[in-house]
Design an enzyme around this catalytic site. Structure first.
Site, PDB file in Angstrom:
ATOM      1  N   HIS A 190       0.849  -1.510  -0.217  1.00  0.00           N
ATOM      2  CA  HIS A 190      -0.033  -0.101  -0.022  1.00  0.00           C
ATOM      3  C   HIS A 190       0.777   1.219  -0.249  1.00  0.00           C
ATOM      4  O   HIS A 190       0.420   2.158  -0.583  1.00  0.00           O
ATOM      5  CB  HIS A 190      -1.177  -0.087   1.168  1.00  0.00           C
ATOM      6  CG  HIS A 190      -2.177  -0.786   0.685  1.00  0.00           C
ATOM      7  ND1 HIS A 190      -2.223  -2.517   0.833  1.00  0.00           N
ATOM      8  CD2 HIS A 190      -2.961  -0.642  -0.069  1.00  0.00           C
ATOM      9  CE1 HIS A 190      -3.202  -2.984   0.442  1.00  0.00           C
ATOM     10  NE2 HIS A 190      -3.868  -1.831  -0.392  1.00  0.00           N
ATOM     11  N   GLU A 432     -11.262 -11.125  -5.787  1.00  0.00           N
ATOM     12  CA  GLU A 432      -9.705 -11.113  -5.157  1.00  0.00           C
ATOM     13  C   GLU A 432      -9.282 -12.494  -4.885  1.00  0.00           C
ATOM     14  O   GLU A 432      -8.231 -12.688  -4.302  1.00  0.00           O
ATOM     15  CB  GLU A 432      -9.418 -10.269  -4.031  1.00  0.00           C
ATOM     16  CG  GLU A 432      -9.866  -8.606  -4.324  1.00  0.00           C
ATOM     17  CD  GLU A 432      -9.910  -7.924  -2.955  1.00  0.00           C
ATOM     18  OE1 GLU A 432      -9.008  -7.326  -2.789  1.00  0.00           O
ATOM     19  OE2 GLU A 432     -11.055  -7.737  -2.334  1.00  0.00           O
ATOM     20  N   ASP A 456      -4.558  -8.770  -4.953  1.00  0.00           N
ATOM     21  CA  ASP A 456      -4.807  -9.828  -4.253  1.00  0.00           C
ATOM     22  C   ASP A 456      -5.093 -11.210  -4.722  1.00  0.00           C
ATOM     23  O   ASP A 456      -4.485 -12.231  -4.758  1.00  0.00           O
ATOM     24  CB  ASP A 456      -5.970  -9.684  -3.155  1.00  0.00           C
ATOM     25  CG  ASP A 456      -5.668  -8.985  -1.872  1.00  0.00           C
ATOM     26  OD1 ASP A 456      -4.480  -9.133  -1.343  1.00  0.00           O
ATOM     27  OD2 ASP A 456      -6.184  -7.829  -1.360  1.00  0.00           O
ATOM     28  N   CYS A 503      -9.641  -3.274 -10.475  1.00  0.00           N
ATOM     29  CA  CYS A 503      -9.037  -2.117  -9.723  1.00  0.00           C
ATOM     30  C   CYS A 503      -7.836  -2.345  -9.258  1.00  0.00           C
ATOM     31  O   CYS A 503      -7.042  -1.818  -8.529  1.00  0.00           O
ATOM     32  CB  CYS A 503      -9.900  -1.611  -8.967  1.00  0.00           C
ATOM     33  SG  CYS A 503     -10.336  -2.907  -7.731  1.00  0.00           S
TER      34      CYS A 503
END
Ligand code: PEP
Ligand code: MG
Length: 573
Positions: A190, A432, A456, A503
């Site tokens: 992140h 995911e 993921d 995304c």
């Protein structure tokens, strides 16, 4: 002689600056007796004063950047520093026992922390964390080994750290922080994702930058190639300045497409939208010509504070994003905490495998109150534009049904209370987890849309931790296994007249884009800074050509073969 390190390019651009290390100092203390009591107390008092000054500064800066609510935590820290119960007990211990201040401080703070932690009261438990934080700060000053703080940087630097937490990254001041380099992490950790939205060049996973780059040495960060040059020669600096200028020129070229549609040469229209973490990212979304928001990661609203955001606070944030996008689609994801995104005040037990643990929708379904608060805030904001709600980490149909049922209940309640709620909110899921991709046909009958979260999905399909640079060779977006899963999801949605977006970071990847276009992906959501490069690529492709290449890619044996196929066909490499 310069030293060149290789890492993972995490955020495009070239940065040159002096190394600023975020390494935590060694704060271990030794007990000393027969000390000079006055000198020890003086050292303690000076450390208190310095800490107060720092906290005031941090509080002010946080208030300006993130608002009053976030700054409150530092008021609590300041209170500890002026609490006689705490500071006098430390002074008395030095006096009465004739010991050094660092030892006395450590002992007393440990006692206070243990006492507060054992109390059966949430508020008191949180005070334990405040005392621990503040004491560490003061102790660092008593020992003369201050903890580096991001907020206090006031010259042009390149941050060098083992890793940066998402909240460290949120504090980076773009005015001074030219770039960052870490030992660990991957392209989809992140901190890397946030660096891209903040447009700060970054290289992660260099393994050794903290030991190789001494404080103050000049560092070049090449976020395009993933290299880091420590102590460069004048020639190297000049050559990277030229590369930096070339990149800027390229950006000016891309900027010409800001108001153009994302349309292939043979007329296929796709949607290029942006991922955001906070309403502050909207400026980047607009400047980069994104056609909406494809992923709003709401967890950042919950992070860097010591309590949950209220329903009204959340409502204001969601409303701002929805309103500012002015009718363009805004996909807001419900809380996806867990993995590398921690929430200390949730007080969850430590897990062996946080990425496989109690996170995201699993946690929300359990912590019903927290989930309902967020859903109500979203529903109330829905009447201001084009909101779509998305649940993260869905593994089974049952989870989706439960989440949707709770959403419906809250909607009915609000409507019964006369609140304006849009009756046109699409409700979708992130794909995911491989089980969900495999079951896409069944899901497609019930959801309004899919958004494939490849960050993921790849880690779970390949069993390769997205944060771990040791296994980054297995993190393969172009592996035919991933492409086949993506195809299953897109085809299943189209068969039911639904749409599929992506995304994960793969959506903005230059090799993946032609393949995804060929597989029929409808919406590409990426860091805002990737939108224009992606558009410049798409307007030069034809759907027909990409379809043929994607079909071939599905049958190939390795990620390398797929990459080579795309390189040769489209990228002239
Ligand atoms: C993903 O997993 O692809 C995704 C977009 O979610 P996050 O990166 O926040 O886990
Ligand atoms: Mg995810």
């Amino acid at each position: 002689m310069s030293n060149i390190l290789t890492g993972i390019p995490a955020s495009a651009g070239i940065a040159i600056g002096k190394a600023f290390s975020l390494e935590a100092p060694d704060l271990s203390v030794e007990k000393k007796t027969d000390v000079d009591i006055d000198q020890e107390i003086d050292a303690f008092d000076k450390a208190l004063e310095t800490s107060k000054g720092e906290l005031e500064k941090i509080k002010e800066k946080t208030k300006q950047d993130l608002g009053d609510e976030h700054a409150e935590i530092f008021s609590a820290h300041l209170l500890v520093l002026s609490d006689p119960e705490f500071v006098d007990t430390v002074r008395n211990k030095v006096k009465n026992e004739n010991v050094n201040a660092s030892f006395a401080l450590k002992e007393i703070s440990d006692q206070f922390v243990t006492m507060f932690e054992s109390m059966d009261n949430e508020y008191m438990k949180e005070r334990a964390a405040d005392i621990r934080d503040v004491s560490t700060r003061v102790l660092a000053h008593v020992l003369g080994r201050p903890i580096p703080s991001l907020v206090e940087i006031d010259e042009e630097v390149v941050i060098v750290a083992d890793d940066l937490t998402p909240s460290d990254t949120a504090q980076l001041n773009k005015q001074f922080v030219q770039g960052f380099v870490t030992n660990i992490g991957g392209r989809t950790s992140h901190s890397a994702i946030m660096a891209r939205s903040m447009e700060i060049p970054a290289v992660v996973g260099t393994k050794s930058v903290t030991s190789d780059a001494d404080k103050g040495v000049t560092v070049i960060v090449d976020g395009l190639e993933g290299s880091v040059i420590i102590d460069p020669s004048d020639e190297e600096i000049a050559s990277y300045r030229a590369k930096q200028e070339k990149h800027e020129e390229q950006k000016r070229e891309w900027a010409k497409l800001v108001h153009e549609p994302s349309k292939t040469k043979d007329g296929e229209l796709v949607e290029l939208v942006a991922n955001i973490g906070t309403p502050n990212d909207l400026e980047g979304v607009k400047n980069n010509g994104a056609e909406g928001v494809g992923l709003y990661r709401t967890e950042f609203l919950y992070m860097g504070r010591d309590d949950f955001p209220t329903e009204d606070e959340q409502y204001e944030a969601y409303k701002k994003v929805i309103e500012e996008m002015d009718g363009k689609p805004v996909v807001i994801r419900t809380l996806d905490i867990g993995g590398d995104k921690e929430l200390p005040y949730l007080d969850l037990p430590e897990e062996m495998n946080p990425f496989l643990g109690f996170r995201a929708i699993r946690l929300c379904l359990e912590k019903d109150d927290m989930f309902r608060t967020q859903l109500r805030a979203l529903l109330r904001a829905s009447s201001y534009g084009n909101l779509k709600i998305m649940f993260p980490m869905i593994a089974t149909l049952d989870e989706f049904r439960q989440a949707k049922a709770i959403l419906e209940e809250e909607k009915e309640r609000l409507v019964a209370d006369g609140v304006n709620v849009s009756d046109d909110i699409e409700v979708g899921i992130m794909v995911e987890i491989p089980s969900t991709a495999v079951m896409a046909k069944q899901f497609a009958k019930e959801v309004d849309f899919f958004s494939i979260g490849t960050n993921d999905l790849i880690q779970y399909t390949m069993a390769a931790d997205r944060m771990n640079e040791q296994v980054s060779y297995l993190y393969q977006p172009y592996n035919p296994a991933i492409l086949n899963l993506v195809k299953m999801v897109i085809d299943a949605s189209h068969a039911e007249g639904k749409w599929t977006g992506m995304c994960g970071e793969m959506a903005g990847d230059e090799v993946a884009i032609p393949l995804l276009l060929g597989l029929g992906l409808d919406e590409f959501s990426m860091s805002a800074t990737s939108v224009l490069p992606a558009r410049s690529q798409i307007v030069n492709l034809t759907k027909e050509e990409t379809k043929a290449v994607a079909e071939k890619a599905l049958t190939l044996n390795t990620a390398e073969e797929v990459k080579q196929l795309v390189d040769e066909t489209f990228l002239n490499n």
